[in-house]
Design a protein around this motif. Structure first.
Motif, PDB file in Angstrom:
ATOM      1  N   SER A 110       0.827  -1.210   0.000  1.00 24.80           N
ATOM      2  CA  SER A 110       0.000   0.000   0.000  1.00 24.80           C
ATOM      3  C   SER A 110       0.860   1.259   0.000  1.00 24.80           C
ATOM      4  O   SER A 110       0.538   2.245  -0.678  1.00 24.80           O
ATOM      5  CB  SER A 110      -0.939   0.007   1.216  1.00 24.80           C
ATOM      6  OG  SER A 110      -1.845  -1.078   1.155  1.00 24.80           O
ATOM      7  N   ALA A 113       2.117   1.901  -3.437  1.00 23.01           N
ATOM      8  CA  ALA A 113       1.043   2.400  -4.293  1.00 23.01           C
ATOM      9  C   ALA A 113       0.744   3.864  -4.009  1.00 23.01           C
ATOM     10  O   ALA A 113       0.519   4.662  -4.925  1.00 23.01           O
ATOM     11  CB  ALA A 113      -0.213   1.555  -4.090  1.00 23.01           C
ATOM     12  N   GLU A 114       0.747   4.239  -2.718  1.00 23.99           N
ATOM     13  CA  GLU A 114       0.439   5.621  -2.353  1.00 23.99           C
ATOM     14  C   GLU A 114       1.523   6.596  -2.804  1.00 23.99           C
ATOM     15  O   GLU A 114       1.242   7.757  -3.093  1.00 23.99           O
ATOM     16  CB  GLU A 114       0.249   5.717  -0.839  1.00 23.99           C
ATOM     17  CG  GLU A 114      -1.002   5.017  -0.335  1.00 23.99           C
ATOM     18  CD  GLU A 114      -1.040   4.898   1.183  1.00 23.99           C
ATOM     19  OE1 GLU A 114      -0.112   5.430   1.828  1.00 23.99           O
ATOM     20  OE2 GLU A 114      -1.981   4.294   1.712  1.00 23.99           O
ATOM     21  N   TYR A 150      -5.339  10.187  -7.714  1.00 25.64           N
ATOM     22  CA  TYR A 150      -5.064   8.885  -7.088  1.00 25.64           C
ATOM     23  C   TYR A 150      -6.341   8.435  -6.400  1.00 25.64           C
ATOM     24  O   TYR A 150      -6.851   9.099  -5.497  1.00 25.64           O
ATOM     25  CB  TYR A 150      -3.929   9.017  -6.071  1.00 25.64           C
ATOM     26  CG  TYR A 150      -3.693   7.769  -5.236  1.00 25.64           C
ATOM     27  CD1 TYR A 150      -3.031   6.672  -5.776  1.00 25.64           C
ATOM     28  CD2 TYR A 150      -4.139   7.695  -3.914  1.00 25.64           C
ATOM     29  CE1 TYR A 150      -2.806   5.531  -5.017  1.00 25.64           C
ATOM     30  CE2 TYR A 150      -3.921   6.560  -3.151  1.00 25.64           C
ATOM     31  CZ  TYR A 150      -3.254   5.486  -3.694  1.00 25.64           C
ATOM     32  OH  TYR A 150      -3.048   4.356  -2.940  1.00 25.64           O
ATOM     33  N   ARG A 151      -6.899   7.327  -6.853  1.00 20.88           N
ATOM     34  CA  ARG A 151      -8.159   6.820  -6.319  1.00 20.88           C
ATOM     35  C   ARG A 151      -7.929   5.435  -5.728  1.00 20.88           C
ATOM     36  O   ARG A 151      -7.259   4.598  -6.335  1.00 20.88           O
ATOM     37  CB  ARG A 151      -9.230   6.739  -7.414  1.00 20.88           C
ATOM     38  CG  ARG A 151      -9.424   8.009  -8.205  1.00 20.88           C
ATOM     39  CD  ARG A 151      -9.992   9.141  -7.384  1.00 20.88           C
ATOM     40  NE  ARG A 151     -11.324   8.845  -6.874  1.00 20.88           N
ATOM     41  CZ  ARG A 151     -12.108   9.740  -6.277  1.00 20.88           C
ATOM     42  NH1 ARG A 151     -11.669  10.985  -6.106  1.00 20.88           N
ATOM     43  NH2 ARG A 151     -13.295   9.404  -5.829  1.00 20.88           N
ATOM     44  N   HIS A 152      -8.504   5.190  -4.555  1.00 21.21           N
ATOM     45  CA  HIS A 152      -8.352   3.882  -3.912  1.00 21.21           C
ATOM     46  C   HIS A 152      -9.684   3.473  -3.282  1.00 21.21           C
ATOM     47  O   HIS A 152      -9.854   3.547  -2.059  1.00 21.21           O
ATOM     48  CB  HIS A 152      -7.220   3.902  -2.878  1.00 21.21           C
ATOM     49  CG  HIS A 152      -7.298   5.058  -1.927  1.00 21.21           C
ATOM     50  ND1 HIS A 152      -7.772   4.932  -0.645  1.00 21.21           N
ATOM     51  CD2 HIS A 152      -6.965   6.349  -2.077  1.00 21.21           C
ATOM     52  CE1 HIS A 152      -7.723   6.115  -0.057  1.00 21.21           C
ATOM     53  NE2 HIS A 152      -7.255   6.992  -0.902  1.00 21.21           N
ATOM     54  N   HIS A 154     -12.738   1.326  -1.709  1.00 28.36           N
ATOM     55  CA  HIS A 154     -12.785   0.169  -0.821  1.00 28.36           C
ATOM     56  C   HIS A 154     -13.373  -1.021  -1.571  1.00 28.36           C
ATOM     57  O   HIS A 154     -14.181  -0.864  -2.498  1.00 28.36           O
ATOM     58  CB  HIS A 154     -13.639   0.497   0.404  1.00 28.36           C
ATOM     59  CG  HIS A 154     -13.522  -0.511   1.504  1.00 28.36           C
ATOM     60  ND1 HIS A 154     -14.456  -1.512   1.693  1.00 28.36           N
ATOM     61  CD2 HIS A 154     -12.576  -0.691   2.463  1.00 28.36           C
ATOM     62  CE1 HIS A 154     -14.098  -2.257   2.730  1.00 28.36           C
ATOM     63  NE2 HIS A 154     -12.967  -1.777   3.219  1.00 28.36           N
ATOM     64  N   HIS A 155     -12.996  -2.224  -1.156  1.00 27.40           N
ATOM     65  CA  HIS A 155     -13.472  -3.406  -1.884  1.00 27.40           C
ATOM     66  C   HIS A 155     -14.974  -3.624  -1.741  1.00 27.40           C
ATOM     67  O   HIS A 155     -15.564  -4.421  -2.484  1.00 27.40           O
ATOM     68  CB  HIS A 155     -12.706  -4.662  -1.431  1.00 27.40           C
ATOM     69  CG  HIS A 155     -12.848  -4.978   0.022  1.00 27.40           C
ATOM     70  ND1 HIS A 155     -13.976  -5.540   0.562  1.00 27.40           N
ATOM     71  CD2 HIS A 155     -11.988  -4.816   1.057  1.00 27.40           C
ATOM     72  CE1 HIS A 155     -13.816  -5.714   1.856  1.00 27.40           C
ATOM     73  NE2 HIS A 155     -12.608  -5.278   2.195  1.00 27.40           N
ATOM     74  N   GLU A 173     -15.169   5.525 -10.253  1.00 31.73           N
ATOM     75  CA  GLU A 173     -13.791   5.632  -9.781  1.00 31.73           C
ATOM     76  C   GLU A 173     -12.784   5.414 -10.907  1.00 31.73           C
ATOM     77  O   GLU A 173     -11.727   6.047 -10.939  1.00 31.73           O
ATOM     78  CB  GLU A 173     -13.550   4.614  -8.664  1.00 31.73           C
ATOM     79  CG  GLU A 173     -14.279   4.913  -7.369  1.00 31.73           C
ATOM     80  CD  GLU A 173     -13.694   6.104  -6.644  1.00 31.73           C
ATOM     81  OE1 GLU A 173     -12.513   6.446  -6.890  1.00 31.73           O
ATOM     82  OE2 GLU A 173     -14.413   6.708  -5.828  1.00 31.73           O
ATOM     83  N   PHE A 183      -5.972   2.417  -7.526  1.00 28.81           N
ATOM     84  CA  PHE A 183      -5.382   1.394  -6.658  1.00 28.81           C
ATOM     85  C   PHE A 183      -6.493   0.553  -6.046  1.00 28.81           C
ATOM     86  O   PHE A 183      -7.329   1.059  -5.299  1.00 28.81           O
ATOM     87  CB  PHE A 183      -4.550   2.061  -5.558  1.00 28.81           C
ATOM     88  CG  PHE A 183      -3.975   1.079  -4.561  1.00 28.81           C
ATOM     89  CD1 PHE A 183      -3.357  -0.085  -4.979  1.00 28.81           C
ATOM     90  CD2 PHE A 183      -4.053   1.338  -3.199  1.00 28.81           C
ATOM     91  CE1 PHE A 183      -2.829  -0.991  -4.068  1.00 28.81           C
ATOM     92  CE2 PHE A 183      -3.527   0.447  -2.273  1.00 28.81           C
ATOM     93  CZ  PHE A 183      -2.918  -0.725  -2.707  1.00 28.81           C
ATOM     94  N   LEU A 184      -6.514  -0.727  -6.398  1.00 33.22           N
ATOM     95  CA  LEU A 184      -7.505  -1.656  -5.849  1.00 33.22           C
ATOM     96  C   LEU A 184      -6.817  -2.505  -4.788  1.00 33.22           C
ATOM     97  O   LEU A 184      -6.180  -3.518  -5.095  1.00 33.22           O
ATOM     98  CB  LEU A 184      -8.097  -2.531  -6.960  1.00 33.22           C
ATOM     99  CG  LEU A 184      -8.785  -1.790  -8.113  1.00 33.22           C
ATOM    100  CD1 LEU A 184      -9.339  -2.787  -9.128  1.00 33.22           C
ATOM    101  CD2 LEU A 184      -9.906  -0.892  -7.589  1.00 33.22           C
ATOM    102  N   ASP A 185      -6.934  -2.075  -3.541  1.00 38.41           N
ATOM    103  CA  ASP A 185      -6.312  -2.794  -2.432  1.00 38.41           C
ATOM    104  C   ASP A 185      -7.116  -4.050  -2.126  1.00 38.41           C
ATOM    105  O   ASP A 185      -8.360  -4.017  -2.149  1.00 38.41           O
ATOM    106  CB  ASP A 185      -6.249  -1.882  -1.199  1.00 38.41           C
ATOM    107  CG  ASP A 185      -5.266  -2.400  -0.167  1.00 38.41           C
ATOM    108  OD1 ASP A 185      -4.518  -3.340  -0.489  1.00 38.41           O
ATOM    109  OD2 ASP A 185      -5.248  -1.858   0.948  1.00 38.41           O
TER     110      ASP A 185
END
Length: 219
Positions: A110, A113-114, A150-152, A154-155, A173, A183-185
């Protein structure tokens, strides 16, 4: 307002009445002349020849700049170690490649990615207009337009939230990350339907949303 101005330019319009709003980046919309008004009555009176309004052309407002505020970002150069992973991300940044990171919790995925957006180039004027238009369409503000988005999500986010849609189709998104990073965490936690819907947009670079009354394509 900005998507409407870009559409007007594409249609070949040369003169546009706009509201007195300093956040509209008219200096970036080359080839258009503007008449700034504070009330719709001024437009009517001007068209009837009763009132003289100020015409603005791009050469007269070249000193106008977009609202810009320094944002505190995590910097890629501050990450210690992870030489192999950083090398892979540098190659991805240079070639605009997608990346799949795998590893145990807490190993730094993470964080990498950030910090990844910090090694991407600043947005060009054209790219800034594209990103600003997308954010205006969803009613979301960005405080720093020159840096890449920068987009992340939530699942647990719905497929509509990620891909876009709704009764009046709006960008999701994947479009709000245009010119930047999505970013798909914990990607395995996303639903199969959402991941399948991401496949075509990632290949073509655009997403088409079809509804009964309209079909919209976003980058």
């Amino acid at each position: 307002m900005l998507p409407a101005l870009i559409a007007a330019k594409a249609l070949g319009l040369k003169l546009i009445y706009i509201p007195d709003d300093p956040t509209i980046p008219i200096n970036m919309l080359h080839g258009l002349n503007f008449v700034v008004v504070k009330h719709i009555k001024e437009v009517v009176q001007h068209l009837q020849g009763q009132e003289s309004l100020t015409f603005l052309t791009n050469p007269l407002i070249t000193d106008q700049k977009l609202p810009f505020y320094e944002a505190v970002h995590k910097d890629f150069s501050n990450v210690i170690g992870h030489e192999q992973a950083k090398r892979a991300l540098e190659i991805a940044a240079a070639g605009e490649h997608n990346v799949l990171m795998s590893g145990p919790p807490g190993c730094g995925k993470s964080l990498l990615a950030e910090t990844f957006p910090s090694i991407l180039p600043s947005l060009t004027d054209q790219a800034q207009l594209e990103v600003m238009s997308l954010y205006q369409l969803v009613g979301e503000k960005r405080s720093h337009y020159q840096t890449v988005p920068y987009r992340h999500p939530h699942h647990s986010a719905s497929s509509v939230a990620i891909i876009g849609g709704g009764s009046s189709p709006k960008p999701g998104e994947i479009s709000l990350a245009h010119r930047g990073v999505l970013f798909l965490d914990e990607i395995a936690e996303f639903t199969k339907k959402t991941l399948d819907m991401l496949r075509q947009p990632l290949e073509t670079g655009e997403v088409t949303i079809s509804r009964a009354h309209s079909t919209v394509t976003y980058p």
